[in-house]
Design a protein around this motif. Structure first.
Motif, mmCIF file in Angstrom:
data_model
loop_
_atom_site.group_PDB
_atom_site.id
_atom_site.type_symbol
_atom_site.label_atom_id
_atom_site.label_comp_id
_atom_site.label_asym_id
_atom_site.label_seq_id
_atom_site.Cartn_x
_atom_site.Cartn_y
_atom_site.Cartn_z
ATOM 1 N N SER A 187 1.665 0.719 2.835
ATOM 2 C CA SER A 187 0.769 1.916 3.699
ATOM 3 C C SER A 187 0.640 1.340 5.453
ATOM 4 O O SER A 187 -0.661 0.446 5.649
ATOM 5 N N THR A 190 -0.599 -2.585 8.891
ATOM 6 C CA THR A 190 -1.354 -3.370 8.339
ATOM 7 C C THR A 190 -1.463 -3.569 6.716
ATOM 8 O O THR A 190 -2.139 -4.750 6.484
ATOM 9 N N GLU A 191 -1.092 -2.602 6.073
ATOM 10 C CA GLU A 191 -0.829 -2.981 4.516
ATOM 11 C C GLU A 191 0.387 -4.262 4.477
ATOM 12 O O GLU A 191 -0.485 -5.246 3.995
ATOM 13 N N HIS A 194 -1.636 -7.780 5.266
ATOM 14 C CA HIS A 194 -2.704 -7.864 4.305
ATOM 15 C C HIS A 194 -2.030 -8.189 3.440
ATOM 16 O O HIS A 194 -2.086 -9.793 2.401
ATOM 17 N N GLN A 219 -9.391 -8.755 11.669
ATOM 18 C CA GLN A 219 -10.023 -8.155 10.699
ATOM 19 C C GLN A 219 -10.068 -8.192 8.897
ATOM 20 O O GLN A 219 -10.250 -8.444 8.465
ATOM 21 N N LEU A 220 -8.972 -8.038 9.339
ATOM 22 C CA LEU A 220 -7.774 -8.746 8.151
ATOM 23 C C LEU A 220 -8.064 -10.277 7.267
ATOM 24 O O LEU A 220 -8.016 -10.500 6.350
ATOM 25 N N GLY A 330 -0.782 8.413 11.193
ATOM 26 C CA GLY A 330 -1.563 9.031 10.011
ATOM 27 C C GLY A 330 -0.696 9.046 8.221
ATOM 28 O O GLY A 330 -0.887 9.602 7.821
ATOM 29 N N TYR A 331 0.860 9.577 8.673
ATOM 30 C CA TYR A 331 1.521 9.634 7.399
ATOM 31 C C TYR A 331 1.787 7.461 7.048
ATOM 32 O O TYR A 331 1.980 7.685 5.623
ATOM 33 N N ARG A 332 1.049 6.722 7.792
ATOM 34 C CA ARG A 332 1.196 5.055 6.638
ATOM 35 C C ARG A 332 1.880 4.746 6.232
ATOM 36 O O ARG A 332 2.334 4.563 5.348
ATOM 37 N N PRO B 156 -9.173 8.010 9.573
ATOM 38 C CA PRO B 156 -9.175 6.481 8.960
ATOM 39 C C PRO B 156 -11.045 6.582 8.554
ATOM 40 O O PRO B 156 -11.531 7.343 7.530
ATOM 41 N N PRO B 157 -11.392 5.638 7.772
ATOM 42 C CA PRO B 157 -12.230 5.411 6.578
ATOM 43 C C PRO B 157 -14.200 6.311 6.896
ATOM 44 O O PRO B 157 -14.004 6.188 7.997
ATOM 45 N N SER B 187 -6.507 5.699 -2.143
ATOM 46 C CA SER B 187 -4.635 5.240 -1.934
ATOM 47 C C SER B 187 -4.821 4.926 -3.940
ATOM 48 O O SER B 187 -4.658 4.086 -4.038
ATOM 49 N N HIS B 347 -15.510 -0.409 5.087
ATOM 50 C CA HIS B 347 -14.934 -1.003 6.286
ATOM 51 C C HIS B 347 -13.588 -2.467 5.611
ATOM 52 O O HIS B 347 -13.070 -2.504 6.363
ATOM 53 N N LEU B 348 -13.745 -2.972 4.517
ATOM 54 C CA LEU B 348 -12.756 -3.248 3.935
ATOM 55 C C LEU B 348 -11.365 -2.324 3.174
ATOM 56 O O LEU B 348 -10.429 -2.898 3.644
ATOM 57 N N PHE B 350 -11.033 0.209 5.797
ATOM 58 C CA PHE B 350 -9.794 -0.269 7.173
ATOM 59 C C PHE B 350 -9.648 -0.936 7.470
ATOM 60 O O PHE B 350 -8.494 -1.115 7.949
ATOM 61 N N ALA B 351 -10.502 -2.497 7.299
ATOM 62 C CA ALA B 351 -9.346 -3.754 7.265
ATOM 63 C C ALA B 351 -7.251 -3.882 6.641
ATOM 64 O O ALA B 351 -7.074 -4.225 7.283
ATOM 65 N N GLN B 352 -7.920 -3.536 5.597
ATOM 66 C CA GLN B 352 -6.724 -3.392 4.636
ATOM 67 C C GLN B 352 -5.007 -2.581 4.848
ATOM 68 O O GLN B 352 -4.407 -2.993 4.850
ATOM 69 N N SER B 353 -5.751 -1.735 5.524
ATOM 70 C CA SER B 353 -4.929 -0.564 5.035
ATOM 71 C C SER B 353 -5.535 0.536 6.322
ATOM 72 O O SER B 353 -4.230 1.284 6.350
ATOM 73 N N VAL B 354 -6.044 0.501 6.917
ATOM 74 C CA VAL B 354 -6.241 2.009 8.169
ATOM 75 C C VAL B 354 -6.794 3.020 7.986
ATOM 76 O O VAL B 354 -7.814 2.878 8.167
ATOM 77 N N ALA B 355 -6.171 3.125 6.721
ATOM 78 C CA ALA B 355 -6.200 4.879 6.248
ATOM 79 C C ALA B 355 -5.226 5.627 5.682
ATOM 80 O O ALA B 355 -4.665 4.332 5.151
ATOM 81 N N SER B 356 -5.843 6.083 4.322
ATOM 82 C CA SER B 356 -4.803 6.706 3.790
ATOM 83 C C SER B 356 -4.415 7.751 4.208
ATOM 84 O O SER B 356 -4.580 8.213 5.548
ATOM 85 N N PRO B 357 -3.295 8.205 3.896
ATOM 86 C CA PRO B 357 -2.045 9.223 4.713
ATOM 87 C C PRO B 357 -2.908 10.406 4.168
ATOM 88 O O PRO B 357 -3.755 11.034 3.489
#
Lengths: 483, 483
Positions: A187, A190-191, A194, A219-220, A330-332, B156-157, B187, B347-348, B350-357
C-alpha cells in the motif's frame, strides 16, 4: 520505456540528448542569457537529426525555463531573473543515536495540505493536472465492470502477478534484473518501508538514516521506537559514506535507510560509484540497505539513474517504490523487492493487512501494460524540471542575501537554507498566517536540526499566485533575519 | 436497517419474529420431525399477521433447513439426517503467557484457499455468489468515471467522511451511538486490529485473548512479539470471565482482545450481561478491550446482538470491523472506533501507510447509502444459517461417535471436536491428499492446543461435492480414531 541497449547503456530519445547538451552549454556559460540558439533547420543539419527532433528539444528547453521563443526570430537563452544563490552547506555529522519525534510538526504540514485555499509549498505533492488521473480512473472503471469476483476477491501477498510483472519489466531501467517473484506489492512506498523496517529492526535498536531526510521515514521510525543515527547527506552526492563508515564502527547498526536517487528533501543523486561502495561496505558487514526509490523515475537528465539494488549480489538491498508520485497517490499502489528478506516481508504483509485492494493494482498494471506510461513520465519530468527552475529563480530574486538553494537533479522539492539565525519554524507560522504552507527544516531531522532551512514543494505549475507567495516568503525571511 | 425503537429495543421484521418462534418450537421438540406446521392462512389469522409475512417466514425456515414444503400438502418439520452430536467441551484455563507462533500452519491453509480445485472447508470465506459483487463493482465503475482528482487524491486518516457517516449510522444496530469523528477507516479489520494492538501493547508485553481464537489475530500478535494469555472461550457464552478475572490478578495484562459476537471459530455469542461485566471489570482496571465485531451483522436470530462497546463509558473499548465478509474481501474496507485512543490510532495509520485507497471506500459508502445493504444482509444471513445447518447435519451423519459439534449463533464457521486422540493435523494432511482443505485446531491457539478439533468453513452453498467431502472427512476421522 527507456530500454537499455545490448551493451547495458540506456537508449535515450534523441531530443532528450539534444536537451541535455544544450542545457549543459547554457549551464557552462557557453551560451549566455540573450544568446540566440542555432535555428531549428541548422541544428538539424549539424546533428543529423530530424527537424521534428530539434523542435521537440527546443520545446523541452522552453519547458525547463532555459530558453524562450521570440516570434519570427528564433530561440534565445532566457535571462535568469537573478543568479541562483549558492547551495546549502553539508550538515555536520552527529555522533549519537536518538529517539525520533516529528509527529506534531508533520500533522501541521499535512493539515495545511488538505486546505485548497493554502499555497501548496508544504507537503510534497505533484499537481493533479500533471497526472493521468482521468485515464487511470477510466481504466479502473472498465476493469471493475468486467472483473466480477476477481475484482472483489482477496489478492494475497506477494500481490497481483500482472502488476509484479510490470514492475519487474520496468526495473531494467534502474539497472536491475528483478523477477516478478522477487517483488511484493504494498500500500504505497510507505507500507513498503514499514514492512522493511519491521523485518530488520526492533524497538530500541539502531538504524542509520540520511540527514536531512524524508519526514515520512522519521514518522515510521518514531512509531516503531527505533533509534536513528543521522548521517549527513551531501547536496550533490547523497549520504556521506565516510561518515557512515565511521558510524558503523561506533554503533551496532541494524540497517541503513537511504534515498540514493533524488533524495527528499535535497534532490541529490548519489553517483554510481558511491552506490556500489555503499552496497559493498554494508554487504561486508551483512547489514541490510532499505533503498527508497520513489522519485527515481523523475530524473531531469536524460538517463534514469541506477538503483543501489543493481549492485546487490547478496540480497541485502530492499528496494521500495510506488506509483503515488507519478500516477495516483490515492490508489496506494507501491512495491518492495526485499531481496533475501522476501518471505519475511510477504508474511508480515499478510499478517498486517491480509492483502492490498485488488482493483487499484489491476488498474495500474493495465496502464503500465498499455505503454503510455513512459510518454507520460517524459512529459511529467519536463514539467517538474521547469517548475523547480521557476521556484529556484523566484527564491533567488525575492529572498535576502545569505540564502542558499539546492540544485535538485530530479523530483519536485527544493531545499532552501535561510540566512543564519532565521527560524524556519517562525517562518512556517508567519507564512501560514498569509495562507502559505512550507515544510520547516526540523521536520527532516530526528534531532530537529536544520532550524534555518525549509523545503518548498515544486509540484505545481508556475502561476502569479506562486510568484507572489515566494515574494511574500522572501519578505518574511527578510523580517526574521532583521535585514 | 433494523432500527432500535424509542425504548431501545430493536424493531424486527415480523417474518423474522415468526421464524425465531417456530425455530424455537422445533428446537425444543414441541414440533418434531414429520409434524405438519399450521397452514399459512391459519397462522396468519392466529398471529394477526399478513399471509405474505407467513409465506416469507416459511421460506426462511426452509432456507435454514428446518422445514420442507410438500406439494399440495403444506410445510413439515424436516427429519434431521441424524441428531446433532453434543457440543465441544470448554477448554481448560492455562496459567501462563506464551509467545505466539502459528505462521507455517496458516500459510498451508491459505495456500489451499487459493486453489479452486480444493474443497473450501479451510479458510473462512463466504462464497462469491452470496455477495453483491457485480453491484459493488458497477458502483465503483460509475464513481471512477466521474471522480476525477477526488478518486486519485490521498484520503488521509481518519478516512473518507461519507464512509464514516455510514458506519456511524449503522453502529446504532449494535446499540452504539458513534459519531463519524470517532471512526478511523482501515484496510480491513486486520489492519484495525493491528493498529489497536500497536497502540496498546509492545513487544514482550502481555495481552489476554480467547482460546480458541481467530488465527489472524494470533498471527498479528506473533508478528508484534506480544505475549498472550489464553482465556477459555465457552461454546455458548464466549470468553470465560471468571478465568479472565483470575488472569488479570496474576498477569500484568495490557489489553484484552475478544470476539463477543459469533466468535471465530466457536460461533459463540456473549450474553449482554457478560458484555457489560467484561467492560466493567476492564474499566475498573483501566485496561483497553479490543473488540472484533467482524461477524456481528451475520446473526441467525432476528436481532443483531449488541457490541460490548455499547456498554463503554470510559472510551476503553476499541471496536473493529470490516465489510470483507459481507461485501468484498478484496476491497479491503474496514474501520475502527478506537475510543480514547482515537488520535493515536489515526496517527499510526498515517505513519504506517499514509491512507487507505480512496475509490474502494467511496464505492462501499455509496452502496451503504443507497440502502440495499440491509436487504442483502438478510438474504446472506438466511443462506449462511442454512449452510451451517447443512454442514452440521452432514458431520452428524458421517463422522464417528465421539465427535462434538458447536452450535454457532451466527457467522459461517463450524467448530468440530473429533474423537479423543484424533490428530486434526493428521486429518488436515490426509484430507489435502483428497483435495479437501480444513483448518486444524492448533491454528486457533498460541499454545497449539485443540489438537483434536477442526474448523469447517460453511461459507459455500450446499452441493453434492460438499456432501461427498464431509463423507470423506468422516471416513478419514474414523480411520484416524481406529474406529
Amino acid at each position: 520505456m527507456t530500454m537499455r541497449a545490448a551493451d547495458g547503456s540506456p537508449e535515450v530519445h534523441l531530443y532528450e540528448q539534444v536537451i541535455t547538451e544544450m542545457a549543459a552549454l547554457i549551464d557552462a556559460g557557453a551560451l549566455r542569457p540573450g544568446d540566440r540558439l542555432p535555428s531549428v533547420r541548422r541544428l538539424s543539419r549539424q546533428r543529423g537529426v530530424s527537424v521534428a527532433t530539434v523542435v521537440q528539444a527546443y520545446l523541452g528547453l522552453e519547458d525547463r525555463g532555459l530558453v524562450e521563443a521570440r516570434p519570427q526570430s528564433g530561440h534565445y537563452v532566457r535571462a535568469r531573473r537573478a543568479p541562483l544563490p549558492p547551495e546549502p552547506r553539508s550538515p555536520r555529522p552527529t555522533t549519537t543515536a536518538c529517539k525520533v519525534s516529528v509527529r506534531s510538526l508533520v500533522t501541521r504540514v499535512y493539515t495545511a495540505a488538505r486546505d485548497p485555499s493554502i499555497v501548496p509549498f508544504g507537503a510534497a505533492y505533484p499537481s493533479p493536472e500533471l497526472l493521468p488521473t482521468d485515464k487511470l480512473n477510466r481504466i479502473l472503471a472498465v476493469i471493475a465492470r468486467s472483473a466480477g469476483w476477481a475484482g472483489v476477491a482477496y489478492d494475497p501477498p506477494p500481490g497481483l502477478p500482472a502488476l509484479r510483472r510490470q514492475v519487474a519489466r520496468r526495473a531494467v531501467d534502474g539497472g536491475c534484473a528483478l523477477g516478478p517473484d522477487e517483488i511484493v506489492t504494498t500500500s504505497g512506498a510507505t507500507e513498503a518501508l514499514h514492512l522493511c523496517l519491521r523485518v530488520v529492526a526492533r524497538r530500541g535498536e539502531t538504524i542509520a538514516i540520511e540527514s536531512p531526510t524524508y519526514f515520512g521515514l522519521l514518522q515510521l521510525v518514531e512509531s516503531l521506537g527505533i533509534r536513528a543515527v543521522e548521517i549527513p547527506s551531501l547536496p550533490r552526492a547523497g549520504m556521506d559514506l565516510d561518515a557512515l563508515e565511521e558510524a558503523l564502527g561506533r554503533h551496532r547498526i541494524k540497517a541503513v535507510v537511504a534515498i540514493p536517487n533524488f533524495s527528499n528533501p535535497l534532490g541529490a543523486v548519489m553517483p554510481d560509484e558511491s552506490k556500489e561502495r555503499l552496497v559493498g561496505l554494508l554487504g561486508r558487514r551483512d547489514i541490510p540497505l532499505i533503498e527508497d526509490d520513489t522519485h527515481g523515475d523523475l530524473h531531469f537528465d536524460d538517463v534514469r539513474p541506477r538503483v543501489a539494488k543493481s549492485f546487490d549480489r547478496r540480497g541485502l538491498v530492499m528496494l521500495c517504490s510506488s506509483f503515488s508520485k507519478t500516477l495516483a497517490p490515492g490508489y496506494r499502489v507501491g512495491w518492495v523487492a526485499p531481496g533475501r528478506f522476501r518471505d519475511a516481508v510477504e508474511h508480515l504483509k499478510f499478517a498486517q493487512s491480509v492483502a492490498s485492494p485488488t482493483l487499484p493494482q489491476m488498474a495500474v498494471a493495465q496502464l503500465l501494460e498499455e505503454g503510455g506510461y513512459d510518454h507520460h513520465l517524459r512529459a511529467l519530468r519536463r514539467r517538474l524540471a521547469a517548475q523547480v527552475v521557476r521556484v529556484s529563480e523566484a527564491v533567488a530574486e525575492h529572498f535576502p542575501a545569505g540564502t542558499r538553494v539546492a540544485r535538485p537533479a530530479g523530483g519536485f522539492v527544493l531545499w532552501v537554507e535561510l540566512p543564519f539565525g532565521v527560524s524556519s519554524l517562525d517562518l512556517h507560522a508567519r507564512a501560514m498566517e498569509k495562507g502559505i504552507s512550507v515544510a520547516p527544516g526540523p521536520l527532516f531531522s530526528a534531532k530537529h536540526r536544520f532550524s534555518n532551512c525549509v523545503r518548498l514543494n515544486c509540484g505545481y505549475p508556475w502561476t502569479d499566485q506562486l510568484d507572489q507567495a515566494v515574494r511574500t516568503l522572501g519578505r518574511l525571511v527578510g523580517e526574521l533575519s532583521g535585514s
